[in-house]
Motif scaffolding. Structure first.
Motif: not given
Length: 78
Positions: A5-9, A19-20, A29-35, A65-67
Motif C-alpha cells: 500500500p505504501a508503494r501504491l501511494l 482511501v487509506v 481505535h488503533g487505526a483510521t481511514d482517510a478518503l 491498506a490503500a486503494k
C-alpha cells in the motif's frame, strides 16, 4: 509496515482519489481511514485532502491498506 500500500501511494499521480487505512496513537481505535485526493507527497509521507478533516498528512510507515476509489457520485437533484 505493509509495503505494497505504501508503494501504491508513492506511485499514484497527484489528484488520484484514494482511501487509506493507517495506524494512529489511540488505544481504543488503533487505526483510521482517510478518503480523498492525494494532494502532496514526500519521501515518507502522503497528504490526502478529505471533505471532513481537510488535509491529512499520513506517514507511509503507518499505512496498512490503500486503494483507489471512483469519483464521488453526482449531487442529487432536489
Amino acid at each position: 509496515m505493509n509495503t505494497a500500500p505504501a508503494r501504491l501511494l508513492a506511485t499514484l499521480p497527484l489528484g488520484t482519489r484514494v482511501v487509506v487505512r493507517y495506524r494512529i496513537d489511540d488505544a481504543v481505535h488503533g487505526a483510521t481511514d482517510a478518503l480523498g485526493e492525494i494532494v502532496a507527497r514526500q519521501t515518507d509521507t502522503c497528504t490526502v485532502r478529505t471533505r471532513s478533516a481537510g488535509d491529512v498528512v499520513i506517514a507511509l510507515a503507518d499505512v496498512t491498506a490503500a486503494k483507489t476509489v471512483p469519483p464521488p457520485p453526482a449531487p442529487r437533484r432536489g
